[in-house]
Design an enzyme around this catalytic site. Structure first.
Site, PDB file in Angstrom:
ATOM      1  CG  ASP A  40      -0.380  -0.061   2.523  1.00 54.58           C
ATOM      2  OD1 ASP A  40       0.855  -0.182   2.617  1.00 54.58           O
ATOM      3  OD2 ASP A  40      -1.135   0.018   3.524  1.00 54.58           O
ATOM      4  CB  SER A  41       4.574   1.718  -0.078  1.00 51.62           C
ATOM      5  OG  SER A  41       4.792   0.587  -0.889  1.00 51.62           O
ATOM      6  CG  ASP A  79       0.451  -4.108   1.964  1.00 48.52           C
ATOM      7  OD1 ASP A  79       0.677  -5.090   2.699  1.00 48.52           O
ATOM      8  OD2 ASP A  79       1.227  -3.134   1.863  1.00 48.52           O
ATOM      9  CE  LYS A 108       3.267  -6.001   3.682  1.00 51.69           C
ATOM     10  NZ  LYS A 108       2.772  -4.821   4.419  1.00 51.69           N
ATOM     11  CD  GLU A 110       0.448  -1.631   8.074  1.00 51.29           C
ATOM     12  OE1 GLU A 110       0.149  -0.865   9.014  1.00 51.29           O
ATOM     13  OE2 GLU A 110       0.911  -1.230   6.989  1.00 51.29           O
ATOM     14  CD  GLU A 177       7.903  -0.486   7.785  1.00 48.84           C
ATOM     15  OE1 GLU A 177       6.929  -1.144   7.384  1.00 48.84           O
ATOM     16  OE2 GLU A 177       8.171   0.664   7.382  1.00 48.84           O
TER      17      GLU A 177
HETATM   18  O1  KIV Z   1       3.554  -1.103   1.612  1.00 47.92           O
HETATM   19  C1  KIV Z   1       4.702  -1.546   1.561  1.00 47.92           C
HETATM   20  O2  KIV Z   1       5.459  -1.329   0.605  1.00 47.92           O
HETATM   21  C2  KIV Z   1       5.173  -2.344   2.688  1.00 47.92           C
HETATM   22  C3  KIV Z   1       6.630  -2.662   2.768  1.00 47.92           C
HETATM   23  C4  KIV Z   1       7.407  -1.443   3.005  1.00 47.92           C
HETATM   24  C5  KIV Z   1       6.905  -3.725   3.765  1.00 47.92           C
HETATM   25  O3  KIV Z   1       4.387  -2.715   3.520  1.00 47.92           O
END
Ligand code: KIV
Length: 265
Positions: A40-41, A79, A108, A110, A177
């Protein structure tokens, strides 16, 4: 690469993960990595957002489908964005189904102990889950900013408990992280699933970084945990400047770039 392939790498050769959001980048990275993370970055890196909180499930579906089209061998992990899984396990399943439906092999999410029930719910229903503990960017406001986590003994113990809870719930791997190095090492030695570090420890079972960071595309303020392997922003700047100069001087297009009648060639 399958999810069981990645899970089996605990204590083995380090797992290599990079983020990808588009088909062309996935195509370039695919031969070199074990997994592509549609993080989600993407909200900050491609969409100019200040944080990841505004990323939507539709955005993640679009980018996951693109990465799937560009990749042939790396595992694809997507994510779950903020607000699409925290309310209930059912909400998490519905969101995961959309990501798996366009090519993700795993989601993924959190969070630690608070997410254990949701992780178990997903895993029991055939959704492989990667956890994400320590500095969790979706909890930006609760953490008071992007800060290294687990600095004191009590906070470190809580993060170890988070790691155990996620592993016991059936996650196949967990991202650690932004924590103190000894803590990441301790978690890696403690839990039976592969740990993927980012700002964590060289002793993690794998490493992940944001691709645009390592390519030098995300500005000069690179976080300490990033190694820049290229300076593509400079390359792009030079290419665009040279193109502009060529157009303004009428050097482009040249004879090689235009279609001339036979007689004029
Ligand atoms: O969103 C993302 O890119 C991430 C990584 C930095 C682990 O969660």
């Amino acid at each position: 690469m399958t999810i069981p392939d990645l899970a089996a790498r605990k204590g083995g050769p380090p797992i290599v993960v990079l983020t990808a959001y588009t088909a062309p980048m996935a195509r370039l990275l695919d031969p070199h990595v074990d997994a592509l993370l549609v993080g989600d970055s993407v909200g900050m890196v491609l969409h100019g957002m200040d944080d990841t909180l505004g990323v939507t499930l539709d955005m993640m579906v679009l980018h996951t489908a693109a990465v799937k089209r560009g990749s042939t061998r790396a595992a694809i992990i997507a994510d779950l964005p903020f607000g699409t899984y925290q309310a209930s396990p059912t909400q998490a399943f519905d969101a995961s189904a959309r990501l798996l439906g366009v090519g993700a092999q795993s989601v993924k999410l959190e969070g630690g102990r608070a997410m254990a029930e949701t992780v178990a719910f997903l895993v029991e229903r055939g959704v492989p889950v990667m956890g994400h503990i320590g500095l969790t960017p979706q909890s930006l406001h609760a953490m008071g900013g992007f800060r290294v986590q687990g600095r004191d003994e009590e906070a470190a113990e809580r993060i170890v408990d988070d790691a155990r809870a996620i592993a016991d719930a059936g996650a196949f791997s967990v991202v650690i992280e932004g924590v103190m190095e000894p803590l990441a090492r301790r978690i890696t030695e403690t839990i039976r699933i592969p740990t993927i570090g980012i700002g964590a420890s060289a002793d993690c079972d794998g490493q992940v970084l944001v691709t645009d960071d390592i390519l030098g595309l995300t500005g000069d303020a690179t976080p300490r945990f990033v190694q820049r392997y290229a300076e593509l922003a400079t390359t792009i700047d030079e290419a665009a400047r040279t193109f502009a100069e060529d157009v303004r001087a009428r050097r482009f297009p040249g004879k090689a770039h235009i279609f001339l009648p036979k007689a004029a060639q």
